[in-house]
Design a protein around this motif. Structure first.
Motif, PDB file in Angstrom:
ATOM      1  N   VAL A 291       0.722  -1.148   0.054  1.00  0.00           N
ATOM      2  CA  VAL A 291       0.168  -0.009   0.083  1.00  0.00           C
ATOM      3  C   VAL A 291       0.839   1.259  -0.160  1.00  0.00           C
ATOM      4  O   VAL A 291       0.635   2.305  -0.728  1.00  0.00           O
ATOM      5  N   ALA A 292       1.911   1.385   0.939  1.00  0.00           N
ATOM      6  CA  ALA A 292       2.778   2.322   0.747  1.00  0.00           C
ATOM      7  C   ALA A 292       3.469   2.633  -0.555  1.00  0.00           C
ATOM      8  O   ALA A 292       3.643   3.606  -1.014  1.00  0.00           O
ATOM      9  N   ASP A 293       3.792   1.445  -1.375  1.00  0.00           N
ATOM     10  CA  ASP A 293       4.479   1.644  -2.689  1.00  0.00           C
ATOM     11  C   ASP A 293       3.313   2.208  -3.479  1.00  0.00           C
ATOM     12  O   ASP A 293       3.785   3.096  -4.318  1.00  0.00           O
ATOM     13  N   VAL A 294       2.206   1.986  -3.400  1.00  0.00           N
ATOM     14  CA  VAL A 294       1.049   2.466  -4.346  1.00  0.00           C
ATOM     15  C   VAL A 294       1.044   3.759  -4.233  1.00  0.00           C
ATOM     16  O   VAL A 294       0.625   4.707  -5.122  1.00  0.00           O
ATOM     17  N   ILE A 295       0.793   4.343  -2.921  1.00  0.00           N
ATOM     18  CA  ILE A 295       0.644   5.898  -2.783  1.00  0.00           C
ATOM     19  C   ILE A 295       1.667   6.751  -2.523  1.00  0.00           C
ATOM     20  O   ILE A 295       1.608   7.844  -2.442  1.00  0.00           O
ATOM     21  N   ARG A 296       2.807   5.943  -2.382  1.00  0.00           N
ATOM     22  CA  ARG A 296       4.010   6.963  -2.277  1.00  0.00           C
ATOM     23  C   ARG A 296       4.417   8.083  -3.312  1.00  0.00           C
ATOM     24  O   ARG A 296       4.768   9.147  -2.644  1.00  0.00           O
ATOM     25  N   ASN A 297       4.062   7.997  -4.445  1.00  0.00           N
ATOM     26  CA  ASN A 297       4.211   9.175  -5.574  1.00  0.00           C
ATOM     27  C   ASN A 297       3.079   9.770  -5.700  1.00  0.00           C
ATOM     28  O   ASN A 297       2.866  10.772  -6.588  1.00  0.00           O
ATOM     29  N   GLU A 298       1.997   9.557  -4.903  1.00  0.00           N
ATOM     30  CA  GLU A 298       0.401  10.212  -5.295  1.00  0.00           C
ATOM     31  C   GLU A 298       0.711  11.797  -4.589  1.00  0.00           C
ATOM     32  O   GLU A 298       1.583  11.841  -3.712  1.00  0.00           O
TER      33      GLU A 298
ATOM     34  N   PRO B 109       0.045  14.442  -1.651  1.00  0.00           N
ATOM     35  CA  PRO B 109      -0.412  14.004  -0.280  1.00  0.00           C
ATOM     36  C   PRO B 109      -1.880  14.246   0.257  1.00  0.00           C
ATOM     37  O   PRO B 109      -2.306  13.381   1.145  1.00  0.00           O
ATOM     38  N   GLN B 110      -2.811  14.487  -0.613  1.00  0.00           N
ATOM     39  CA  GLN B 110      -4.139  14.833  -0.202  1.00  0.00           C
ATOM     40  C   GLN B 110      -4.651  13.456  -0.629  1.00  0.00           C
ATOM     41  O   GLN B 110      -5.469  12.786   0.311  1.00  0.00           O
ATOM     42  N   ILE B 111      -4.188  12.748  -1.499  1.00  0.00           N
ATOM     43  CA  ILE B 111      -4.507  11.430  -1.988  1.00  0.00           C
ATOM     44  C   ILE B 111      -4.126  10.297  -0.753  1.00  0.00           C
ATOM     45  O   ILE B 111      -4.853   9.458  -0.347  1.00  0.00           O
ATOM     46  N   GLN B 112      -2.846  10.679  -0.611  1.00  0.00           N
ATOM     47  CA  GLN B 112      -2.309   9.719   0.385  1.00  0.00           C
ATOM     48  C   GLN B 112      -3.218   9.874   1.792  1.00  0.00           C
ATOM     49  O   GLN B 112      -3.248   8.641   2.575  1.00  0.00           O
ATOM     50  N   ALA B 113      -3.401  10.934   2.232  1.00  0.00           N
ATOM     51  CA  ALA B 113      -4.191  11.118   3.691  1.00  0.00           C
ATOM     52  C   ALA B 113      -5.542  10.415   3.514  1.00  0.00           C
ATOM     53  O   ALA B 113      -5.882   9.820   4.235  1.00  0.00           O
ATOM     54  N   ILE B 114      -6.175  10.507   2.277  1.00  0.00           N
ATOM     55  CA  ILE B 114      -7.725   9.906   2.245  1.00  0.00           C
ATOM     56  C   ILE B 114      -7.197   8.482   2.274  1.00  0.00           C
ATOM     57  O   ILE B 114      -8.140   7.596   2.984  1.00  0.00           O
ATOM     58  N   VAL B 115      -6.512   8.033   1.608  1.00  0.00           N
ATOM     59  CA  VAL B 115      -6.108   6.443   1.575  1.00  0.00           C
ATOM     60  C   VAL B 115      -5.923   5.969   3.106  1.00  0.00           C
ATOM     61  O   VAL B 115      -6.415   5.153   3.442  1.00  0.00           O
TER      62      VAL B 115
ATOM     63  N   ASP C 232       3.464  14.923   7.099  1.00  0.00           N
ATOM     64  CA  ASP C 232       2.527  15.505   6.086  1.00  0.00           C
ATOM     65  C   ASP C 232       1.458  14.893   6.010  1.00  0.00           C
ATOM     66  O   ASP C 232       0.157  15.711   6.135  1.00  0.00           O
ATOM     67  N   ILE C 233       0.981  13.751   6.028  1.00  0.00           N
ATOM     68  CA  ILE C 233      -0.024  12.840   5.970  1.00  0.00           C
ATOM     69  C   ILE C 233      -0.898  13.073   7.106  1.00  0.00           C
ATOM     70  O   ILE C 233      -2.001  13.208   7.111  1.00  0.00           O
ATOM     71  N   MET C 234      -0.047  13.042   8.256  1.00  0.00           N
ATOM     72  CA  MET C 234      -1.009  13.052   9.517  1.00  0.00           C
ATOM     73  C   MET C 234      -1.542  14.281   9.357  1.00  0.00           C
ATOM     74  O   MET C 234      -2.655  14.508  10.320  1.00  0.00           O
ATOM     75  N   MET C 235      -0.783  15.328   9.435  1.00  0.00           N
ATOM     76  CA  MET C 235      -1.247  16.792   9.667  1.00  0.00           C
ATOM     77  C   MET C 235      -2.771  16.834   8.680  1.00  0.00           C
ATOM     78  O   MET C 235      -3.719  17.301   9.207  1.00  0.00           O
ATOM     79  N   ARG C 236      -2.754  16.213   7.612  1.00  0.00           N
ATOM     80  CA  ARG C 236      -3.944  16.242   6.428  1.00  0.00           C
ATOM     81  C   ARG C 236      -4.873  15.424   7.245  1.00  0.00           C
ATOM     82  O   ARG C 236      -6.089  15.833   6.873  1.00  0.00           O
ATOM     83  N   VAL C 237      -4.606  14.194   7.742  1.00  0.00           N
ATOM     84  CA  VAL C 237      -5.715  13.525   8.174  1.00  0.00           C
ATOM     85  C   VAL C 237      -6.336  13.994   9.278  1.00  0.00           C
ATOM     86  O   VAL C 237      -7.667  13.923   9.455  1.00  0.00           O
TER      87      VAL C 237
ATOM     88  N   LEU D 214     -10.231   9.045  -6.921  1.00  0.00           N
ATOM     89  CA  LEU D 214      -9.122   8.170  -6.489  1.00  0.00           C
ATOM     90  C   LEU D 214      -9.387   6.658  -6.855  1.00  0.00           C
ATOM     91  O   LEU D 214      -8.272   6.162  -6.974  1.00  0.00           O
ATOM     92  N   ASN D 215     -10.681   6.532  -7.100  1.00  0.00           N
ATOM     93  CA  ASN D 215     -10.761   4.887  -7.452  1.00  0.00           C
ATOM     94  C   ASN D 215     -10.231   4.719  -8.834  1.00  0.00           C
ATOM     95  O   ASN D 215     -10.070   3.640  -9.356  1.00  0.00           O
ATOM     96  N   ASP D 216     -10.472   5.977  -9.619  1.00  0.00           N
ATOM     97  CA  ASP D 216      -9.895   5.899 -11.295  1.00  0.00           C
ATOM     98  C   ASP D 216      -8.720   5.684 -11.258  1.00  0.00           C
ATOM     99  O   ASP D 216      -7.913   4.952 -11.895  1.00  0.00           O
ATOM    100  N   ILE D 217      -7.868   6.336 -10.251  1.00  0.00           N
ATOM    101  CA  ILE D 217      -6.272   6.087 -10.164  1.00  0.00           C
ATOM    102  C   ILE D 217      -5.950   4.758  -9.915  1.00  0.00           C
ATOM    103  O   ILE D 217      -5.042   4.260 -10.335  1.00  0.00           O
ATOM    104  N   LEU D 218      -6.704   4.190  -8.906  1.00  0.00           N
ATOM    105  CA  LEU D 218      -6.564   2.877  -8.570  1.00  0.00           C
ATOM    106  C   LEU D 218      -6.954   1.861  -9.543  1.00  0.00           C
ATOM    107  O   LEU D 218      -6.904   0.710  -9.417  1.00  0.00           O
ATOM    108  N   GLU D 219      -7.566   2.427 -10.533  1.00  0.00           N
ATOM    109  CA  GLU D 219      -8.340   1.494 -11.615  1.00  0.00           C
ATOM    110  C   GLU D 219      -9.305   0.575 -11.024  1.00  0.00           C
ATOM    111  O   GLU D 219      -9.425  -0.493 -11.524  1.00  0.00           O
TER     112      GLU D 219
END
Length: 347
Positions: A133-140, A142-148, A171-176, A190-195
Motif C-alpha cells: 500500500v505504501a508503494d502504491v501511494i508513495r508518489n501520489e 499528499p491529499q490522496i495519501q491522506a484519504i487512503v 504531512d499525511i498525519m497533519m492532513r488526516v 481516487l478509484n479511477d487512479i486505482l483502476e
C-alpha cells in the motif's frame, strides 16, 4: 498455544471446555470443515478477520483431538440457539449488518454479499500488505495519501506510515487530522487512479473520513519511537492539533480508567507471557489495578513472575503493551468493554 492469564474468580463465567481463544477456535473450526467450505466462510469476512484466522491456522501444530471436539461442541451449542440460521431474507441480512457494523462499514459488505459486486479500489487496498500500500501511494499527491490512510483500518494505516519517510508521515498525519468529509467526485477520482470502481450505486452524499479521532487511532498503532517523534513534529507545527490528537489517544496507562469488569474480561484474552512483559513498563498504580482483578493466588503468581523476570528491552515492553491495547480496542469495538482515553471522562 499461549497460556492464558488467570482470570478473576469473582464474576467469572463458566469456562468453555476448550482453553483456546476465539481466533484459535475459529481456525480449528474452519480447518475441520475442509478447504471448499472454509473458503466459502472466509469469503464473507473482512481482510483483518481473514488475516487473523489465517495466521492462527498457520501456527496450528499437533492440535489435540480433545480441543477439536471442544470447539465443535461449543459451535454446535451456539448455533443451536440462533434463530437467523438459514434465513433467506435480504432485509434480515442488511439490517443485521447495519446494526452490527454501522451504515458506513456495512454498505460495501452488503453490496458484495447481496449484489455480488466487486470491492472498490479503496477496499482492495485493505487486502494488501502495508508495504505494498505504501508503494502504491508513495508518489501520489499528499491529499490522496491522506484519504487512503484515513480509509484504512488504524493498525494497517500505522504500518503503512512506517514504510514512508518521516517528512511524508508528518504531512499525511497533519492532513488526516484536518480531514472532515470528501466529495464523491474526489473518491471516484481516487478509484479511477486505482483502476477500480465503487461497488453498487454511487452516493451523492459526502463521505466522512479523517479527523482528530482517526489520527489518534492511527497514532495508537504506531511503533513507540515513531509515535513520539511524529507527535513532537505535529505539535511544533500546530500545538493545538497535537494536543487534541493526544487527548483522544488511548495508551496503556489509560487501562487504569477501565472498570473492574472490563479488566477482568480483558485478562481472559491476554496470555500470561505478554502480560508479564507489558507490566514491566507499568507503574505501581496500574499493576495494582491488574492484581486487584485477579484471584489472590493468580495475583501472587503474577507478582512472583514479575520479580523473577529479568530486564526487558523497551521495544519488547512496547510491543507487548500494544498487543494488549489491540485486544482492548477490539473488545471495545464489539461492545464488550468500555475504554476511556486521557481526554475523555467517564459518566
Amino acid at each position: 498455544m499461549a497460556e492464558k492469564a488467570p482470570a478473576a474468580e469473582k464474576n467469572a463465567p463458566a469456562k468453555p471446555t476448550s482453553k483456546l481463544n476465539h481466533v484459535d477456535q475459529a481456525a480449528i473450526l474452519l480447518m475441520s470443515l475442509g478447504e471448499a467450505d472454509a473458503a466459502e466462510v472466509l469469503r464473507h469476512m473482512g481482510p483483518k478477520e481473514v488475516q487473523r484466522i489465517g495466521g492462527a491456522m498457520a501456527q496450528m501444530k499437533n492440535v489435540q483431538q480433545s480441543d477439536v471436539q471442544a470447539v465443535l461442541t461449543n459451535f454446535l451449542e451456539e448455533v443451536r440457539t440462533l434463530t437467523g440460521l438459514g434465513t433467506d431474507s435480504d432485509a434480515y441480512i442488511r439490517n443485521m449488518l447495519v446494526t452490527a457494523l454501522g451504515e458506513d462499514k456495512a454498505s460495501g459488505l452488503i453490496d458484495r454479499i447481496l449484489l455480488g459486486g466487486n470491492t472498490t479500489g479503496l477496499d482492495t487496498l485493505k487486502w494488501m500488505e502495508p508495504r505494498s500500500v505504501a508503494d502504491v501511494i508513495r508518489n501520489e499527491h499528499p491529499q490522496i495519501q491522506a484519504i487512503v490512510v484515513s480509509y484504512l483500518d488504524p493498525d494497517q494505516a500505522a504500518e503503512v506510515l512506517s514504510y514512508l519517510s518521516e517528512k511524508m508521515r508528518l504531512d499525511i498525519m497533519m492532513r488526516v487530522a484536518s480531514l472532515d468529509t470528501v466529495q464523491p467526485s474526489a473518491l471516484q477520482e481516487l478509484n479511477d487512479i486505482l483502476e477500480k470502481q465503487f461497488t453498487g450505486s454511487a452516493s451523492s452524499q459526502t463521505k466522512a473520513v479523517g479527523g482528530y479521532k482517526t489520527a489518534a487511532e492511527i497514532m495508537n498503532h504506531l511503533e513507540g519511537s515513531i509515535e513520539a517523534d511524529l507527535m513532537d513534529s505535529i505539535k511544533e507545527l500546530d500545538e493545538d492539533m497535537g494536543n487534541q490528537i493526544q487527548d483522544l489517544m488511548f495508551v496503556f496507562d489509560n487501562l487504569k480508567d477501565v472498570d473492574d469488569r472490563g479488566i477482568q474480561m480483558l485478562l481472559r484474552e491476554v496470555s500470561s507471557e505478554v502480560l508479564i512483559v507489558a507490566l514491566k513498563g507499568a507503574d505501581n498504580e496500574l499493576q495494582d489495578k491488574i492484581f486487584s482483578n485477579m484471584s489472590k493466588r493468580a495475583a501472587e503468581l503474577l507478582r512472583d513472575d514479575l520479580e523473577v523476570k529479568g530486564p526487558v528491552r523497551l521495544s519488547e515492553v512496547e510491543t507487548a503493551q500494544k498487543e494488549i491495547l489491540t485486544i482492548a480496542r477490539r473488545m471495545a469495538d464489539a461492545g464488550e468493554i468500555v475504554l476511556s482515553s486521557s481526554g475523555e471522562k467517564m459518566l
